[in-house]
Design a protein around this motif. Structure first.
Motif, PDB file in Angstrom:
ATOM      1  N   GLU A  22       0.825  -1.207   0.000  1.00  0.00           N
ATOM      2  CA  GLU A  22       0.000   0.000   0.000  1.00  0.00           C
ATOM      3  C   GLU A  22       0.864   1.263   0.000  1.00  0.00           C
ATOM      4  O   GLU A  22       0.573   2.244   0.692  1.00  0.00           O
ATOM      5  CB  GLU A  22      -0.952  -0.001   1.191  1.00  0.00           C
ATOM      6  CG  GLU A  22      -1.912  -1.176   1.194  1.00  0.00           C
ATOM      7  CD  GLU A  22      -2.886  -1.130   2.352  1.00  0.00           C
ATOM      8  OE1 GLU A  22      -2.890  -0.131   3.091  1.00  0.00           O
ATOM      9  OE2 GLU A  22      -3.636  -2.100   2.522  1.00  0.00           O
ATOM     10  N   GLU A  23       1.912   1.232  -0.798  1.00  0.00           N
ATOM     11  CA  GLU A  23       2.813   2.382  -0.884  1.00  0.00           C
ATOM     12  C   GLU A  23       2.092   3.566  -1.538  1.00  0.00           C
ATOM     13  O   GLU A  23       1.438   3.398  -2.569  1.00  0.00           O
ATOM     14  CB  GLU A  23       4.040   2.018  -1.702  1.00  0.00           C
ATOM     15  CG  GLU A  23       5.074   3.128  -1.809  1.00  0.00           C
ATOM     16  CD  GLU A  23       6.277   2.708  -2.623  1.00  0.00           C
ATOM     17  OE1 GLU A  23       7.301   3.395  -2.569  1.00  0.00           O
ATOM     18  OE2 GLU A  23       6.181   1.674  -3.327  1.00  0.00           O
ATOM     19  N   PRO A  24       2.183   4.760  -0.963  1.00  0.00           N
ATOM     20  CA  PRO A  24       1.523   5.927  -1.581  1.00  0.00           C
ATOM     21  C   PRO A  24       2.219   6.309  -2.875  1.00  0.00           C
ATOM     22  O   PRO A  24       3.394   5.969  -3.088  1.00  0.00           O
ATOM     23  CB  PRO A  24       1.694   7.021  -0.520  1.00  0.00           C
ATOM     24  CG  PRO A  24       2.922   6.619   0.240  1.00  0.00           C
ATOM     25  CD  PRO A  24       2.899   5.112   0.277  1.00  0.00           C
ATOM     26  N   PRO A  25       1.532   7.018  -3.773  1.00  0.00           N
ATOM     27  CA  PRO A  25       2.165   7.426  -5.034  1.00  0.00           C
ATOM     28  C   PRO A  25       3.432   8.251  -4.812  1.00  0.00           C
ATOM     29  O   PRO A  25       4.398   8.116  -5.565  1.00  0.00           O
ATOM     30  CB  PRO A  25       1.074   8.250  -5.725  1.00  0.00           C
ATOM     31  CG  PRO A  25      -0.208   7.798  -5.111  1.00  0.00           C
ATOM     32  CD  PRO A  25       0.130   7.440  -3.702  1.00  0.00           C
ATOM     33  N   ALA A  27       6.151   9.518  -1.738  1.00  0.00           N
ATOM     34  CA  ALA A  27       6.561   9.370  -0.345  1.00  0.00           C
ATOM     35  C   ALA A  27       6.649  10.712   0.368  1.00  0.00           C
ATOM     36  O   ALA A  27       6.423  10.812   1.574  1.00  0.00           O
ATOM     37  CB  ALA A  27       7.906   8.649  -0.269  1.00  0.00           C
ATOM     38  N   GLU A  28       6.977  11.778  -0.383  1.00  0.00           N
ATOM     39  CA  GLU A  28       7.104  13.118   0.171  1.00  0.00           C
ATOM     40  C   GLU A  28       6.374  14.104  -0.738  1.00  0.00           C
ATOM     41  O   GLU A  28       6.269  13.871  -1.955  1.00  0.00           O
ATOM     42  CB  GLU A  28       8.577  13.531   0.279  1.00  0.00           C
ATOM     43  CG  GLU A  28       9.436  12.623   1.147  1.00  0.00           C
ATOM     44  CD  GLU A  28       9.116  12.766   2.624  1.00  0.00           C
ATOM     45  OE1 GLU A  28       8.478  13.783   2.989  1.00  0.00           O
ATOM     46  OE2 GLU A  28       9.509  11.883   3.401  1.00  0.00           O
ATOM     47  N   PRO A  29       5.861  15.218  -0.200  1.00  0.00           N
ATOM     48  CA  PRO A  29       5.142  16.182  -1.051  1.00  0.00           C
ATOM     49  C   PRO A  29       5.960  16.700  -2.229  1.00  0.00           C
ATOM     50  O   PRO A  29       5.423  16.933  -3.311  1.00  0.00           O
ATOM     51  CB  PRO A  29       4.800  17.308  -0.069  1.00  0.00           C
ATOM     52  CG  PRO A  29       4.743  16.641   1.269  1.00  0.00           C
ATOM     53  CD  PRO A  29       5.803  15.588   1.232  1.00  0.00           C
ATOM     54  N   TRP A  30       7.285  16.872  -2.042  1.00  0.00           N
ATOM     55  CA  TRP A  30       8.100  17.417  -3.126  1.00  0.00           C
ATOM     56  C   TRP A  30       8.132  16.476  -4.330  1.00  0.00           C
ATOM     57  O   TRP A  30       8.315  16.931  -5.466  1.00  0.00           O
ATOM     58  CB  TRP A  30       9.521  17.708  -2.647  1.00  0.00           C
ATOM     59  CG  TRP A  30      10.370  16.492  -2.394  1.00  0.00           C
ATOM     60  CD1 TRP A  30      10.565  15.855  -1.203  1.00  0.00           C
ATOM     61  CD2 TRP A  30      11.157  15.775  -3.367  1.00  0.00           C
ATOM     62  NE1 TRP A  30      11.409  14.777  -1.368  1.00  0.00           N
ATOM     63  CE2 TRP A  30      11.784  14.713  -2.680  1.00  0.00           C
ATOM     64  CE3 TRP A  30      11.379  15.928  -4.733  1.00  0.00           C
ATOM     65  CZ2 TRP A  30      12.615  13.799  -3.311  1.00  0.00           C
ATOM     66  CZ3 TRP A  30      12.203  15.013  -5.382  1.00  0.00           C
ATOM     67  CH2 TRP A  30      12.817  13.974  -4.670  1.00  0.00           C
ATOM     68  N   GLU A  31       7.940  15.171  -4.114  1.00  0.00           N
ATOM     69  CA  GLU A  31       7.956  14.233  -5.230  1.00  0.00           C
ATOM     70  C   GLU A  31       6.782  14.487  -6.170  1.00  0.00           C
ATOM     71  O   GLU A  31       6.928  14.414  -7.400  1.00  0.00           O
ATOM     72  CB  GLU A  31       7.930  12.797  -4.711  1.00  0.00           C
ATOM     73  CG  GLU A  31       9.176  12.402  -3.940  1.00  0.00           C
ATOM     74  CD  GLU A  31       9.154  10.960  -3.486  1.00  0.00           C
ATOM     75  OE1 GLU A  31      10.224  10.430  -3.131  1.00  0.00           O
ATOM     76  OE2 GLU A  31       8.067  10.344  -3.490  1.00  0.00           O
ATOM     77  N   GLY A  32       5.622  14.787  -5.611  1.00  0.00           N
ATOM     78  CA  GLY A  32       4.482  15.123  -6.449  1.00  0.00           C
ATOM     79  C   GLY A  32       4.718  16.393  -7.245  1.00  0.00           C
ATOM     80  O   GLY A  32       4.330  16.483  -8.418  1.00  0.00           O
ATOM     81  N   ARG A  33       5.374  17.368  -6.632  1.00  0.00           N
ATOM     82  CA  ARG A  33       5.680  18.611  -7.351  1.00  0.00           C
ATOM     83  C   ARG A  33       6.704  18.353  -8.457  1.00  0.00           C
ATOM     84  O   ARG A  33       6.603  18.934  -9.550  1.00  0.00           O
ATOM     85  CB  ARG A  33       6.193  19.659  -6.364  1.00  0.00           C
ATOM     86  CG  ARG A  33       5.131  20.140  -5.370  1.00  0.00           C
ATOM     87  CD  ARG A  33       5.570  21.388  -4.648  1.00  0.00           C
ATOM     88  NE  ARG A  33       6.653  21.147  -3.724  1.00  0.00           N
ATOM     89  CZ  ARG A  33       6.489  20.804  -2.447  1.00  0.00           C
ATOM     90  NH1 ARG A  33       5.267  20.666  -1.954  1.00  0.00           N
ATOM     91  NH2 ARG A  33       7.540  20.612  -1.658  1.00  0.00           N
ATOM     92  N   ALA A  34       7.685  17.480  -8.182  1.00  0.00           N
ATOM     93  CA  ALA A  34       8.675  17.147  -9.208  1.00  0.00           C
ATOM     94  C   ALA A  34       8.011  16.443 -10.387  1.00  0.00           C
ATOM     95  O   ALA A  34       8.353  16.701 -11.553  1.00  0.00           O
ATOM     96  CB  ALA A  34       9.772  16.265  -8.619  1.00  0.00           C
TER      97      ALA A  34
END
Length: 222
Positions: A22-25, A27-34
């Motif tokens: 159940e790993e989230p898309p 791991a850290e908010p900055w990854e979504g921004r990247a």
């Protein structure tokens, strides 16, 4: 080109980590921004395509490629694409980061943009060609020993290895030229079977590896 991104099939990296349940898309908010930054950079801002993005990943410094992690590599590849299209000056991101830390650094002037003058001839990557495939199912083939200065999608561990054609796929835009805007050059693609012991020696775990390879990567095997 041979690059750190061509790690598949190489030895010495240790076992792959077990998947996280159940790993989230991200791991850290900055990854979504990247992720979002890279997607925007690829098309709307830099004018680059998916193959150019993959080529940018292969040109990252080997240490940065390994240390930055998955989305760190995406972020660095986005910066490289912006530099390639002259949206950013080389070193501009580093200079801005240092200024934000309070250092007295002069940021380089933004250059005149030079986005690629390219429009795809059709949606997606599948294309039509005016000739039939050079190989058929069952044909014995051998991969070429390619070490181009630019991009290639032939994995290094498959160079000069014998295999057998298992399927003929539709023609596809050739990433090697598409990544550097030297034409789409569509080619037939083949699913080729390789014996594991011919790739990694007699002590390898016995299995059959299948790889989808472009026509220009293959030659007839006697």
């Amino acid at each position: 080109m041979d690059s750190i991104a061509d790690m598949g099939g190489t030895r010495g990296w240790g076992p792959a980590p077990a998947p996280v349940p159940e790993e989230p898309p991200f791991a850290e908010p900055w990854e979504g921004r990247a992720f979002a930054l890279t997607v925007l950079t690829m098309g709307r801002i830099s004018g680059r395509n998916l193959d150019a993005f993959r080529y940018a990943l292969s040109r990252l410094h080997p240490v940065d490629y390994l240390v930055d992690g998955y989305y760190g590599r995406w972020r660095s590849a986005a910066e490289l694409m912006l530099t390639d299209s002259r949206i950013l000056a080389p070193g501009a991101v580093d200079a801005r980061a240092r200024r934000l830390r309070g250092e007295d650094v002069v940021e380089p002037d933004a250059p005149d943009p030079a986005r690629p003058d390219y429009r795809p001839s059709a949606p997606g990557s599948l294309r039509e060609v005016d000739h039939g495939p050079a190989f058929a199912v069952g044909d014995p083939v051998r991969t070429r020993d390619l070490h181009p200065r630019g991009p290639t999608k032939l994995p290094g561990y498959l160079g000069r290895r014998p295999g057998k054609v298992m399927a003929v796929r539709p023609p596809h835009v050739l990433p090697d030229t598409h990544a550097v805007f030297e034409g789409e050059n569509p080619q037939h693609v083949y699913t080729v079977a390789f014996d594991s012991t011919t790739l990694w020696g007699p002590d390898a775990e016995p299995f059959t590896l299948h790889a989808d390879l472009f026509e220009s990567y293959l030659e007839t095997r006697p």
